[in-house]
Design an enzyme around this catalytic site. Structure first.
Site, PDB file in Angstrom:
ATOM      1  N   HIS A   1      -5.781  -2.028   0.536  1.00  0.00           N
ATOM      2  CA  HIS A   1      -5.595  -0.633   0.919  1.00  0.00           C
ATOM      3  C   HIS A   1      -4.374  -0.540   1.803  1.00  0.00           C
ATOM      4  CE1 HIS A   1      -6.489   3.385   2.416  1.00  0.00           C
ATOM      5  NE2 HIS A   1      -7.306   3.495   1.381  1.00  0.00           N
TER       6      HIS A   1
ATOM      7  N   ASP B   1     -13.565   1.940  -3.872  1.00  0.00           N
ATOM      8  CA  ASP B   1     -13.657   1.982  -5.328  1.00  0.00           C
ATOM      9  C   ASP B   1     -14.265   0.739  -5.944  1.00  0.00           C
ATOM     10  OD1 ASP B   1     -12.676   4.500  -5.649  1.00  0.00           O
ATOM     11  OD2 ASP B   1     -10.596   3.835  -5.506  1.00  0.00           O
TER      12      ASP B   1
HETATM   13  N1  ACO Z   1      -4.821  -7.654  -5.601  1.00  0.00           N
HETATM   14  C1  ACO Z   1      -3.982  -8.686  -5.354  1.00  0.00           C
HETATM   15  N2  ACO Z   1      -2.977  -8.668  -4.482  1.00  0.00           N
HETATM   16  C2  ACO Z   1      -2.794  -7.527  -3.804  1.00  0.00           C
HETATM   17  C3  ACO Z   1      -3.626  -6.394  -3.992  1.00  0.00           C
HETATM   18  C4  ACO Z   1      -4.664  -6.493  -4.929  1.00  0.00           C
HETATM   19  N3  ACO Z   1      -5.476  -5.478  -5.152  1.00  0.00           N
HETATM   20  N4  ACO Z   1      -3.210  -5.417  -3.181  1.00  0.00           N
HETATM   21  C5  ACO Z   1      -2.167  -5.896  -2.501  1.00  0.00           C
HETATM   22  N5  ACO Z   1      -1.920  -7.180  -2.876  1.00  0.00           N
HETATM   23  C6  ACO Z   1      -0.905  -8.079  -2.316  1.00  0.00           C
HETATM   24  C7  ACO Z   1       0.497  -7.762  -2.844  1.00  0.00           C
HETATM   25  O1  ACO Z   1       0.784  -8.500  -3.992  1.00  0.00           O
HETATM   26  C8  ACO Z   1       1.335  -8.138  -1.648  1.00  0.00           C
HETATM   27  O2  ACO Z   1       1.452  -9.536  -1.631  1.00  0.00           O
HETATM   28  P1  ACO Z   1       2.866 -10.211  -1.177  1.00  0.00           P
HETATM   29  O3  ACO Z   1       3.057  -9.807   0.248  1.00  0.00           O
HETATM   30  O4  ACO Z   1       2.656 -11.677  -1.360  1.00  0.00           O
HETATM   31  O5  ACO Z   1       3.909  -9.631  -2.080  1.00  0.00           O
HETATM   32  C9  ACO Z   1       0.482  -7.762  -0.448  1.00  0.00           C
HETATM   33  O6  ACO Z   1      -0.883  -7.834  -0.918  1.00  0.00           O
HETATM   34  C10 ACO Z   1       0.748  -6.358   0.086  1.00  0.00           C
HETATM   35  O7  ACO Z   1       0.700  -5.462  -1.019  1.00  0.00           O
HETATM   36  P2  ACO Z   1       1.367  -4.035  -1.038  1.00  0.00           P
HETATM   37  O8  ACO Z   1       1.507  -3.586  -2.455  1.00  0.00           O
HETATM   38  O9  ACO Z   1       2.588  -4.039  -0.177  1.00  0.00           O
HETATM   39  O10 ACO Z   1       0.271  -3.184  -0.301  1.00  0.00           O
HETATM   40  P3  ACO Z   1       0.206  -1.624  -0.282  1.00  0.00           P
HETATM   41  O11 ACO Z   1      -0.326  -1.262   1.026  1.00  0.00           O
HETATM   42  O12 ACO Z   1       1.495  -1.007  -0.687  1.00  0.00           O
HETATM   43  O13 ACO Z   1      -0.824  -1.329  -1.465  1.00  0.00           O
HETATM   44  C11 ACO Z   1      -2.677  -0.633  -2.708  1.00  0.00           C
HETATM   45  C12 ACO Z   1      -2.044  -0.738  -1.308  1.00  0.00           C
HETATM   46  C13 ACO Z   1      -1.769   0.184  -3.644  1.00  0.00           C
HETATM   47  C14 ACO Z   1      -4.013   0.106  -2.587  1.00  0.00           C
HETATM   48  C15 ACO Z   1      -2.880  -2.061  -3.260  1.00  0.00           C
HETATM   49  O14 ACO Z   1      -3.694  -2.817  -2.407  1.00  0.00           O
HETATM   50  C16 ACO Z   1      -3.452  -2.054  -4.674  1.00  0.00           C
HETATM   51  O15 ACO Z   1      -2.689  -1.932  -5.657  1.00  0.00           O
HETATM   52  N6  ACO Z   1      -4.834  -2.199  -4.809  1.00  0.00           N
HETATM   53  C17 ACO Z   1      -5.458  -2.135  -6.092  1.00  0.00           C
HETATM   54  C18 ACO Z   1      -5.659  -0.690  -6.496  1.00  0.00           C
HETATM   55  C19 ACO Z   1      -6.761  -0.021  -5.691  1.00  0.00           C
HETATM   56  O16 ACO Z   1      -7.857  -0.543  -5.544  1.00  0.00           O
HETATM   57  N7  ACO Z   1      -6.470   1.194  -5.226  1.00  0.00           N
HETATM   58  C20 ACO Z   1      -7.444   2.007  -4.513  1.00  0.00           C
HETATM   59  C21 ACO Z   1      -6.954   2.360  -3.180  1.00  0.00           C
HETATM   60  S1  ACO Z   1      -8.268   3.185  -2.324  1.00  0.00           S
HETATM   61  C22 ACO Z   1      -8.233   4.748  -2.867  1.00  0.00           C
HETATM   62  O17 ACO Z   1      -7.295   5.303  -3.371  1.00  0.00           O
HETATM   63  C23 ACO Z   1      -9.500   5.463  -2.721  1.00  0.00           C
END
Ligand code: ACO
Length: 426
Positions: free
Chosen positions: A303, A361
């Protein structure tokens, strides 16, 4: 922290005021920065930018805290009802008994749609995604309810809020019925908000829907859990759309469009698809390896704000167990996959290092499936619940004397001015 921050730029030092909220990080006020420095700040994705002042929702992502008007989400999910929470978000205080009864009556008596509105659905293909129908249908509300589109009239603003909260379940249930090829079911005033919604979704002319208190309570709780979440992507979209003076129905349609994306509201559908794809517990290690190899993400994990367990996920997990037990699916193989996946991920260095925890979720897809909804409806249910958050935030923005049209700037890296070349010379 000092009351001002200093930035040195182009040989000049600029003092920027530091604003303090009631809690949470201090905020450096950069409103005068461009005028004084001739430079912009750069923050795509708004990771360090507060776009507004708000009194509605507070999140401490590191501590896993979510408060609505000061009340913890866990307590609201346990003790409140969705309409109680709606009143709280809209008005700032929990209603007393009379205020609650009046509010419930108002919402209940706004649930019907204009008869002509129903014809609108027929224009969609039968296989249209319910979110496509929602985006169109909610935008169309502005064509039906002209008497609540004057954003400068406080009473009209409140009526539009009531209409949206009341009519959203009716529109969502119609999107579902249209998608499944069944006749529309009209709302009934003797049922609660969640009961009405479930009945409009699951009753058919051949057989009425029988209320089940466990499932109704679960639906209500799912609505509470999704009611608001501070300045997330869809809420910011609603505020940005509203900042131009657009009517509230159009703004909420914009929020629905934003919510649809898999990184936001579409994640519960994706999380369920992922659990189905994994299928059995023995395939989890292979799947986790794929995540580490960055071939895909673990949906329902991570998140932007929570770098701790999402407090909504705790309630959702409990609700998931209750619903599965009630419908006789306590041994659902997908639940086993989810629990084991969570256990492994929470003890794996890759996820620990990145502070990736289950979000709301992760368990909501399995729960909604057990309630009888197909995956295409998951984001629609999210939109029904989030409507109150969107409209409360929109209302707060319109009522803020400091509000102005949202107009970000950019770092331009394109071509400099050049002469137009006629087509035969290119
Ligand atoms: N699975 C694996 N790795 C992940 C995930 C994930 N779900 N989420 C983040 N990471 C990793 C990234 O690869 C990154 O790694 P790195 O630093 O080695 O490159 C690090 O964690 C940070 O990721 P960001 O993309 O910078 O995090 P951000 O805060 O931008 O993303 C997000 C948040 C979009 C929710 C992300 O965690 C994601 O895509 N999750 C999956 C989708 C999801 O469940 N969304 C629901 C959000 S809750 C809602 O809307 C109700």
């Amino acid at each position: 922290m000092a009351d001002t921050a200093k930035i040195s730029i182009g040989g000049k030092t600029i003092d920027l005021p530091i604003l303090k909220g009631t809690t949470g990080p201090d905020v450096v006020d950069i409103r005068k920065f461009y005028a004084e420095s001739d430079a912009f700040t750069y923050d795509p994705g708004f990771t360090s930018t507060a776009s507004c002042e708000s009194k509605i929702t507070y999140i401490d992502g590191d501590a896993g805290v979510l408060l609505h008007r000061g009340y913890p989400i866990g307590e609201l999910a346990e003790k409140s009802t969705f309409l109680d929470t709606c009143y709280l978000l809209l008005h700032g205080e929990l209603p007393n008994a009379k205020q609650y009864a009046d509010f419930e009556h108002t919402i209940t008596y706004h649930t019907m749609l204009h008869e002509q509105f129903d014809r609108f659905f027929q224009g969609f293909r039968r296989d249209a995604h319910p979110m496509a129908i929602m985006t169109g249908a909610v935008g169309a509300l502005s064509a039906f309810y002209h008497d609540s589109t004057d954003i400068n009239d406080p009473q009209q603003r409140m009526i539009s809020a009531h209409r949206l909260i009341a009519k959203m379940p009716t529109i969502a249930a119609r999107a579902f019925k249209y998608f499944t090829g069944q006749p529309f079911v009209h709302p009934r005033n003797d049922l609660s908000y969640a009961e009405n919604f479930l009945r409009m979704c699951f009753s058919v002319p051949a057989e009425d829907w029988k209320p089940n208190p466990v499932l109704t309570r679960a639906m209500d709780r799912i609505f509470i859990l999704h009611a608001d979440h501070e300045q997330n992507a869809s809420t910011s979209t609603v505020r940005l759309a509203g900042s131009s003076g657009a009517n509230p129905f159009a703004c909420i349609a914009a929020g629905i469009a934003c919510l649809w994306g898999p990184a936001h509201g579409g994640a519960n559908e994706e999380a369920l698809n992922m659990l189905k794809e994994i299928g059995t517990v023995d395939r989890i290690p292979e799947y986790i390896q794929g995540v580490k190899d960055r071939r895909y993400r673990l949906m329902g994990f991570g998140h932007r704000v929570y770098k701790n367990y999402d407090p909504r996920a705790t309630v959702m997990q409990k609700t998931c167990h209750e619903v599965l037990a009630e419908v006789g699916d306590a041994d659902d193989p997908l639940l086993k996959v989810a629990m084991e996946l969570e256990r492994i991920a929470l003890s794996d260095e890759y996820f620990i290092e990145r502070k990736l925890y289950p979000n709301v979720d992760f368990y909501s897809g399995i729960t909604l499936r057990a309630l009888g909804f197909p995956a295409e409806m998951f984001t629609v249910l999210f939109a029904v619940a989030r409507t109150v958050g969107w409209i409360s935030q929109w209302k707060e923005m319109i009522e803020d004397p400091a509000y102005k049209i949202g107009r970000p700037r950019q770092l331009y890296t394109g071509a400099l001015q050049r002469a137009y070349v006629p087509v035969d010379k290119r």
